[in-house]
Design a protein around this motif. Structure first.
Motif, short mmCIF file in Angstrom:
data_model
loop_
_atom_site.label_atom_id
_atom_site.label_comp_id
_atom_site.label_asym_id
_atom_site.label_seq_id
_atom_site.Cartn_x
_atom_site.Cartn_y
_atom_site.Cartn_z
N ILE A 1 35.97 64.11 16.74
CA ILE A 1 35.37 65.19 17.49
C ILE A 1 35.15 64.67 18.90
CG2 ILE A 1 33.32 66.64 17.73
CD1 ILE A 1 33.02 66.15 14.60
N LEU B 1 33.92 65.45 22.79
CA LEU B 1 33.13 66.32 23.63
C LEU B 1 33.34 65.91 25.09
CD1 LEU B 1 29.90 66.35 21.46
CD2 LEU B 1 31.51 68.23 21.74
N SER C 1 25.03 66.24 20.53
CA SER C 1 25.45 66.07 19.13
C SER C 1 24.42 65.21 18.41
CB SER C 1 26.83 65.40 19.08
OG SER C 1 27.24 65.20 17.75
N HIS D 1 25.98 70.49 18.40
CA HIS D 1 26.79 70.06 17.27
C HIS D 1 25.94 69.21 16.33
CE1 HIS D 1 29.56 66.94 15.44
NE2 HIS D 1 30.01 68.07 14.95
N HIS E 1 26.33 66.80 13.33
CA HIS E 1 27.39 66.00 12.71
C HIS E 1 27.03 65.76 11.24
CE1 HIS E 1 30.93 63.67 12.75
NE2 HIS E 1 30.42 62.48 13.05
#
Length: 197
Positions: free
Chosen positions: A1, A3, A123, A143, A145
């Motif tokens: 992922i 960002l 996140s 986000h 996780h």
């Protein structure tokens, strides 16, 4: 992922707007908000706070800013305001251990107990959400996780068992002590500035 810087800025601004709207509805105006950078100089938190401050025009709105290690400043500011919210800002929180350590140090200097606490973060791992919630802090994150989305985590079924075990063996060959990162989080988030592990 991954960002990017653009994603990071957008997430911080959007989550902050949601938080400010909720606080305004509860009768806490922008001038009663204290944005707190956490951790050591050179870490991501001050960079994230500066990015948010500039992108959201927080100074013009009357918000206050402080470093969590500024004991005297934090005591004076919270005593002056008497009530409001402390908003900790960062880009990534894994276990929550480092954040809670910095937050606990800061809270030793808050003599007034009428401050709500929030974590504004790009996140956050699900483990950290539980840990900070136990301290009465709510996370506003773009986000979350989850363990399930981390291919090498025990709780994940993203990969077939055999492939997962082989990759975990390779990781142990590279780093026997920290093969899955700090506390075996097996995080898969990379931010434009750094990788948490």
């Amino acid at each position: 992922i991954y960002l990017s810087e653009k994603d990071t800025r957008r997430i911080l601004v959007e989550q902050n707007e949601a938080l400010m709207a909720r606080l305004a509805n509860a009768g806490i105006p922008a001038k009663k908000l204290i944005y707190v950078q956490v951790h050591d100089p050179g870490s991501s938190s001050p960079v994230m706070l500066n990015m948010l401050r500039d992108a959201s025009g927080l100074e013009k709105r009357g918000c206050r800013f402080i470093d969590s290690r500024d004991s005297l400043g934090l005591t004076k500011l919270t005593t002056e305001l008497k009530e409001g919210a402390l908003v900790y800002v960062d880009d990534f929180v894994g276990t929550g251990n480092q954040f809670c350590e910095a937050r606990d140090f800061a809270m030793k200097n808050v003599l007034v107990t009428t401050f709500s606490e929030f974590l504004l973060v790009t996140s956050v791992c699900e483990e950290a959400i539980y840990k900070i919630a136990a301290k009465g802090i709510e996370a506003f994150a773009g986000h979350v996780h989850s363990k399930a989305e981390r291919p090498l985590h025990d709780n994940s079924n993203v990969l077939e068992k055999q492939a997962k075990e082989r990759l975990r063996e390779v990781c142990k060959g590279i780093s026997p002590r920290m093969s899955l990162g700090y506390k075996d989080l097996a995080t898969m988030v990379v931010l434009y500035r750094n990788a948490p592990n």
